[in-house]
Scaffold this motif. Structure first.
Motif, short mmCIF file in Angstrom:
data_model
loop_
_atom_site.label_atom_id
_atom_site.label_comp_id
_atom_site.label_asym_id
_atom_site.label_seq_id
_atom_site.Cartn_x
_atom_site.Cartn_y
_atom_site.Cartn_z
N GLU A 117 29.03 34.37 38.16
CA GLU A 117 29.26 35.72 38.68
C GLU A 117 30.68 35.84 39.24
N LEU A 118 31.15 34.81 39.94
CA LEU A 118 32.50 34.84 40.49
C LEU A 118 33.54 34.86 39.38
N VAL A 119 33.32 34.05 38.35
CA VAL A 119 34.25 34.01 37.22
C VAL A 119 34.31 35.38 36.53
N ARG A 120 33.15 36.00 36.31
CA ARG A 120 33.13 37.32 35.68
C ARG A 120 33.85 38.35 36.54
N LEU A 121 33.64 38.29 37.86
CA LEU A 121 34.31 39.22 38.76
C LEU A 121 35.82 39.07 38.67
#
Length: 285
Positions: A79-83
């Motif tokens: 999720e952090l990478v996608r953000l």
């Protein structure tokens, strides 16, 4: 999509060469007033990104601090990478992966394949099965326009004896890696029909900002971006990076992780810290 080195160079010119590490250890999360949980780890990363309105060149989440929570931690990392990538921030996953043949390829597919849920821009690797063992990893990264950072001279003192050990021909292990990395970047440059000139290639190197031989390492890799850990909590300053790596201007990426909380853990305090560090990092360009 442009090659990783092109994307990174553009981001450096836009922001600075500062690489911001996300290392959500229990102690760091406590310092930020966050729970020691997958949600806390994600929230810390989001807080850092939002503190600077996503205005950084390179985010470096340390995979281990997410993996310690199991599958929930990996979902938080995804999720952090996608953000980050969704807002134009390049992501260098710090996993120090390294293996041989099909296993190395499988690692690379996990970060660079079209179907992966953890698509990043670059990955750190360790070469101590031989740099040649990473060739399948490199091939997959190159085809996906990704980057790979190889640990050459780490900032931890325990690594020095191995990395400076002499091979039969007289080179140190680190010097041999420098030569091989430079060769691969030249091969990449030739494969795209370009001369090995000022634009670094996709194979970067990790060279600690605390290493006395850092300048010799960076001189031996003129076509590589240099990730320089050791700034902040490990004792090195931006001035030390400039002093120890004077020939890597424009290519060196000073990395800070624990220093994100140097002035406190609120969004405003993190923003003030990162603005100051980015201003210092611009002196390395």
């Amino acid at each position: 999509m442009p090659a990783f080195s092109v994307r990174l160079q553009q981001k450096i010119l836009e922001h600075s060469p500062l690489c911001v590490g996300i290392d959500p250890s229990a102690a760091l999360l406590k310092g930020a007033g966050l729970p020691d949980s997958p949600q806390g780890a994600f929230e810390f990363g989001r807080r850092v990104l939002e503190a600077v309105d996503f205005g950084i060149s390179l985010l470096k989440p340390q995979s281990a601090f997410f993996e310690r929570f199991g599958s929930a931690g990996l979902r938080a990392l995804e999720e952090l990478v996608r953000l980050a990538r969704g807002q134009g921030v390049l992501v260098l996953l710090d996993g120090k992966r390294g293996d041989i043949d099909s296993t190395a390829a499988a690692y690379a597919e996990g970060y660079f394949s079209a179907g992966t849920t953890l698509r990043v821009d670059a990955v750190t690797t360790q070469p101590y099965m031989g740099l040649g063992a990473l060739d399948s990893f490199l091939d997959i990264a190159f085809k996906a326009e990704g980057g790979v950072f190889v640990v050459v001279r780490s900032s931890n003192p325990e690594g020095e004896a191995l990395q400076t050990a002499r091979l039969a021909g007289g080179e140190s292990v680190a010097q041999a890696l420098c030569r091989e990395i430079t060769s691969r970047n030249r091969q990449w440059s030739e494969s795209i029909g370009a001369d090995a000139g000022p634009l670094p290639g996709p194979v970067g190197a990790v060279v600690g900002a605390t290493c006395a031989d850092a300048d010799a390492m960076t001189v031996a890799m003129p076509h590589s971006f240099i990730l320089a850990p050791g700034v902040g909590a490990q004792g090195a300053t931006m001035h030390d990076v400039l002093r120890r790596m004077p020939n890597a201007r424009g290519r060196v990426l000073p990395n800070i992780s624990r220093a994100v909380l140097a002035n406190g853990g609120s969004k405003a305090e993190i923003a003030a810290t990162l603005r100051e560090l980015q201003a210092q990092a611009r002196d390395l360009m």
